[in-house]
Design an enzyme around this catalytic site. Sequence first.
Site, short mmCIF file in Angstrom:
data_model
loop_
_atom_site.label_atom_id
_atom_site.label_comp_id
_atom_site.label_asym_id
_atom_site.label_seq_id
_atom_site.Cartn_x
_atom_site.Cartn_y
_atom_site.Cartn_z
N SER A 1 0.82 -1.20 0.00
CA SER A 1 0.00 0.00 0.00
C SER A 1 0.86 1.25 0.00
CB SER A 1 -0.90 0.00 1.22
OG SER A 1 -1.30 1.30 1.51
N LYS A 2 0.41 2.23 -0.79
CA LYS A 2 1.13 3.49 -0.84
C LYS A 2 1.01 4.22 0.50
CE LYS A 2 0.92 4.14 -5.66
NZ LYS A 2 0.66 4.79 -6.83
N ARG A 3 -0.06 3.91 1.19
CA ARG A 3 -0.26 4.61 2.46
C ARG A 3 0.61 4.04 3.57
NH1 ARG A 3 -4.53 6.31 -0.27
NH2 ARG A 3 -5.11 4.22 -0.90
N GLU A 4 1.02 2.80 3.41
CA GLU A 4 1.90 2.18 4.39
C GLU A 4 3.22 2.94 4.39
OE1 GLU A 4 3.25 -2.19 4.34
OE2 GLU A 4 1.11 -2.18 3.83
#
Length: 507
Positions: A259-262
């Site tokens: 995930s890019k948010r990780e």
Amino acid sequence: MMNAPRVRFAPSPTGELHVGNARTALFNWLYARRHRGVFLLRIEDTDVARSSPDHETRLMEDLRWLGLGWDEGVGEGGGDGPYRQSERLALYRARAEELLQGGLAYPCFCSPQVLEEERAAQRDAGRASLYTGRCRVIPREEAMLRRRRGEEFAVRFNVAAAAGHEPSIECPDMVHGDVRFPVSQIGDFVILRRDGWPSYNFAVVVDDALMRVTHVIRGDDHLSNTPRQILVYRALGTKTLPRFAHLPLILGRDGAPLSKREGAASVVWFREQGYPPEALLNYLALLGWSPPSGQDLLTREELVAQFDFDRVSRAPAIFDRPKLDALAARHMARLPVARLAEMAAEQMIETGLLDRDVSPEIQQWLGRLALLYADRLPRMRQLPEASAFLFEFEARKSLDDPEVRKTLVDPKSRAVIEVLVRRLGPESLTAPRFQAVADEVRRETGTKGRDLYHPIRIALTGASSGPEMVKLLPVIEEGSRLPLRKRIASCAERARALLSATQGMSA
Ligand code: GLU
């Protein structure tokens, strides 16, 4: 011999540089370096709302940190600029106009609402959302008139006109082999939006053609865009198409896309954590590629010498942090001490153990300290914690370690420590001096092996484990003489403080 390749990395500056994109940049870079070609950096900032100059700057910093410098592009210049899409609008508009003139594109006057309603209806009916082609059949004169009257329009690509009678488009791919896509599944797509900005599929082709890109190397997610792009190349009259290579997706250990948010999926996280960039680079190279030599630890030069597309896999790659960490510690252990010192200083400052201006003397000492741990540190951020016992020595705190406590109150160990303290002169414990003192204690107490060295370690360091004593003690001693923000207690001070703190305590 083939002509020198021209490859490009074309990120959108809408967030941090993700490890997946870094891997794409790396494969482009490797291919260019391997074949003495040119590596370009183009910034695809046509998503005005989400793009920012700040992201662009950080992206370039991350690439440079990884050592993926580019030969042409934003920040470097070159003969095919500008290299930011937002500065190339006139070029896209001119090409779109040419396609309009040639009947390979047409103005589409459909309002966004109408299009949205149509898409929703198609979705509800379980069909793919394809533009109906309504504006394609508007007679040319009528379309011209409406344009002249100032009616808003987007420019759509005329797929049928570009495809001719071909029922499918073949996309040769260096990783996937030949992939075919039926033309019937490609709706007439927008190439210029109503606001005059180009769509991705159009801008990317105009630019790749003008920048004479020979190999398009990018993520798998763009494979399905390739037939549209091939049609645009044809419409623009490009003689030689680039070769394509679509790289496998990178998944997390749970099998879901990273995930890019990780946080841990962005290059900046690894940078801040003090991973050696060569380690991350090495690991990224192994995501989807296997070296013919079968090595897992590869230097930048070895990667360049061995990289090729015949060993790039189609199967998704798994980003496995423990694997990266194991590799990173091996890289760390190979770094020159001056690099270790620099990285250590950064982390010590970051965690508040050191003041900002580190003297050359302190820096050198940090190098020796980091060297003690290098082979078990994947990231330098762990050094402050691993070496906390040096900076934060306090007899009472050391006694929280049951092992330390037990040893200090055990009569046999205590006898060793008492003799040790008596024998410690005012001179610093260099490695030979330490050996000499340990020998004297052995002779006087008749203790040897672990019974001798374990109490000595505990007394001199205040900790029950740590790096080899002959290496560690001189570092403690040197540290104790440096003007650090937090003074380091010398070995003798530690031993005395521990003895007195446990005076009269019983086992
Ligand atoms: N800006 C696109 C992306 O970041 C580039 C894709 C391409 O390389 O064509 O996904």
